[in-house]
Design an enzyme around this catalytic site. Structure first.
Site, PDB file in Angstrom:
ATOM      1  N   HIS A   1       4.637  18.119   8.214  1.00  0.00           N
ATOM      2  CA  HIS A   1       4.912  17.492   6.920  1.00  0.00           C
ATOM      3  C   HIS A   1       4.086  18.203   5.846  1.00  0.00           C
ATOM      4  CE1 HIS A   1       4.504  13.530   4.343  1.00  0.00           C
ATOM      5  NE2 HIS A   1       5.034  14.522   3.657  1.00  0.00           N
TER       6      HIS A   1
ATOM      7  N   HIS B   1       7.425  32.991   0.813  1.00  0.00           N
ATOM      8  CA  HIS B   1       8.161  33.866   1.742  1.00  0.00           C
ATOM      9  C   HIS B   1       7.511  33.958   3.124  1.00  0.00           C
ATOM     10  CE1 HIS B   1       5.231  37.191   1.643  1.00  0.00           C
ATOM     11  NE2 HIS B   1       4.966  36.729   0.422  1.00  0.00           N
TER      12      HIS B   1
END
Ligand code: JB2
Length: 215
Positions: free
Chosen positions: A150, A141
């Protein structure tokens, strides 16, 4: 001439290992992959898609009515540069969700970014343009993932972690809550990040330590 008929036509930039997985994700998401461009224009197939030629073909494809492109180059700086070139040429860059990827309805994903198979992005996390959340990686979250970053396969980022632009968190790394990782960072495979990481460094280990700077 490329077959641009039928469905939502898209051209893929790159015909390497990353492109193979991207092409399968695009097909899963309902795109008609008309082919790839690659720095090596030798005619061949990439995950069943033809290599059409080099990037100089892109202007013609755009002129033929191909509106969408996906930059499938794993190198973060190159992906960012080529992604901008595609926008300058008038292509739209879709965000893509591969098979089994979970995206919270309150999360956001930028243009040209991809959730690879099995990736999870949880509540109120923001994924930057051209980012890769690779296979089975998770971003919990309130995360913030930068442009052309990446997150490598199987890496796990806990809640409220931020990762800067063009940074690479390599395979199987873990990051504890609220850590800030800067721009242009490489975190080596299997690392455990328990302290903030500044811009432009290579860090690795358990616990991850900064080993050198990158230019
Ligand atoms: O500017 C370019 C360009 N630069 C390199 N334009 C185009 N159209 N193609 C370019 N290429 C091409 O990207 C090379 O000629 C080569 O065919 C391809 C890169 O392939 P490679 O398999 O070396 O890397 P990758 O970027 O597809 O995949 C890497 O990153 C992934 C995230 C690998 O490390 C993978 O294992 C990894 N999963």
């Amino acid at each position: 001439m490329a077959d641009v008929g039928g469905g939502r036509a898209i051209v893929v930039i790159g015909a390497g290992g990353h492109a193979k997985v991207v092409i399968e994700c695009l097909r899963f998401a309902g795109w008609n992959v008309i082919g790839c461009t690659d720095a090596d224009p030798t005619p061949r197939q990439c995950a069943g898609a033809p290599v059409l030629g080099g990037d100089e073909m892109l202007a013609d494809l755009r002129g033929q009515g191909v509106e969408h492109a996906f930059c499938a180059l794993g190198a973060n700086r190159v992906r960012e540069r080529v992604g901008q070139m595609l926008l300058d040429q008038g292509f739209a860059l879709p965000a893509v969700r591969g098979p089994g990827a979970n995206l919270s309805p309150s999360a956001s994903i930028g243009a040209g970014a991809i959730l690879m198979p099995g990736a999870t992005v949880n509540v109120e996390t923001r994924i930057g343009a051209l980012a890769i959340i690779n296979s089975n990686a998770s971003v919990d979250h309130d995360g913030v993932i930068g442009r052309a970053a990446h997150i490598g396969p199987g890496s796990a980022l806990a809640g409220e972690v931020s990762v800067g632009d063009r940074s690479f968190i390599a395979t199987g790394s873990s990051v504890i809550p609220r850590i800030r990782i800067g721009d242009d960072v490489v975190v080596g495979a299997g690392s455990v990040v328990i302290r903030d990481v500044p811009d432009c460094v290579v860090a690795f280990g358990n616990p991850a330590r900064v080993h050198r700077s990158v230019s």
